[in-house]
Design a protein around this motif. Structure first.
Motif, short mmCIF file in Angstrom:
data_model
loop_
_atom_site.label_atom_id
_atom_site.label_comp_id
_atom_site.label_asym_id
_atom_site.label_seq_id
_atom_site.Cartn_x
_atom_site.Cartn_y
_atom_site.Cartn_z
N SER A 87 -8.12 -8.23 -1.36
CA SER A 87 -9.15 -7.38 -1.04
C SER A 87 -8.72 -5.84 -1.09
N LYS B 179 -8.13 -2.26 -2.47
CA LYS B 179 -9.10 -0.99 -3.07
C LYS B 179 -8.61 -0.35 -4.25
N CYS C 167 -4.64 -0.71 0.51
CA CYS C 167 -5.16 -1.73 1.54
C CYS C 167 -6.37 -1.65 1.90
N CYS C 168 -7.06 -0.69 1.98
CA CYS C 168 -8.41 -0.50 2.83
C CYS C 168 -8.91 1.10 2.34
N LYS C 169 -10.12 1.21 2.79
CA LYS C 169 -11.27 2.31 2.41
C LYS C 169 -10.52 3.35 3.04
N LYS C 170 -9.91 3.29 4.42
CA LYS C 170 -9.32 4.29 5.06
C LYS C 170 -8.12 4.99 4.47
N CYS C 171 -7.46 4.07 3.66
CA CYS C 171 -6.43 4.72 2.99
C CYS C 171 -6.62 5.22 1.63
N CYS D 38 0.87 -1.15 0.01
CA CYS D 38 0.08 0.23 -0.11
C CYS D 38 0.90 1.24 -0.06
N GLU E 195 1.68 -2.55 4.92
CA GLU E 195 0.55 -3.33 4.57
C GLU E 195 0.79 -4.14 3.09
#
Length: 227
Positions: free
Chosen positions: A122, A124, A136-140, A111, A117
């Motif tokens: 999974s 994004k 790596c995620c929606k927060k990022c 990420c 990470e």
């Protein structure tokens, strides 16, 4: 006196109009003054029509969504350009989906925001200036969108660091001049391309597919000569 005043008023109005025209035109970026990647699709996002030689190429500026500024776009006609600019949010989701679909294998394994990470199934995906980035995620995703220029630069830096040691092309794909320590590096998609100068780097960005083909041809010719 009345005639003189009328003439002065007319001249002032003409000066104001022409001055405005010059000011407006000077703030509109040229079609090759884009940030990120060149428009990667062969169709118009508004009409769905195939783009031809007469396609309208523009660089977005003054957009309500400032993350769109600097993005190169191509439309089949001026009407579609105006339609897009009138309500870009109506087309950006479709545009980004098509760009993601057309993108190749993602070059990085981690990420950009949370560097420790590792990316997995999974991950994004987000598009900025016609380029696909994975996080790596929606927060990022949210952190990326607050300062996309920062993370786009980080992507380029990682690509350059990873590919520069093993870069094989010894000539600039645009000028044919030799590559040296002062050469200008540019990232096209997920590929590092080394050019002899900033001017050639801009030309390389304008037509990435042709540029990469030239780089591959230079490498192939060099390897053949070494046999």
């Amino acid at each position: 006196m009345t005639i003189a005043r009328s003439l002065l008023s007319t001249c002032a109005l003409f000066a104001a109009i022409t001055g405005l025209a010059f000011t407006s035109s000077s703030t509109v970026p040229a079609a090759d003054e884009f940030k990120g990647d060149a428009y990667p699709l062969d169709t118009c996002v508004v009409s769905g029509e195939k783009l031809g030689a007469d396609a309208v190429t523009v660089v977005l500026s003054g957009m309500k969504d400032k993350n769109l500024d600097g993005t190169q776009m191509k439309f089949c006609c001026a009407k579609c350009e105006a339609t897009f600019k009138a309500d870009p949010s109506k087309y950006t989701t479709k545009l980004n989906e098509q760009i993601i679909k057309a993108a190749g294998t993602y070059a990085l394994t981690h990420c950009l925001v949370m560097a420790d990470e590792k990316l997995d199934d999974s991950a994004k995906t987000v598009v900025f200036h016609n380029h696909v980035y994975k996080l790596c995620c929606k927060k990022c995703i949210g952190r990326f969108e607050k300062d996309p220029t920062k993370y786009a630069a980080a992507f380029d830096s990682q690509i350059i660091a990873a590919q520069k040691p093993g870069y094989k092309a010894k000539k600039c794909p645009i000028s044919g001049e030799g590559i040296n320590a002062d050469s200008t590096d540019v990232v096209l998609g997920d590929r590092l391309v080394r050019t002899c100068c900033a001017k050639c780097a801009a030309k390389a960005k304008a037509d990435p597919k042709a540029t990469i083909a030239k780089v591959d041809a230079i490498v192939a010719a060099s390897e053949k000569a070494d046999r």
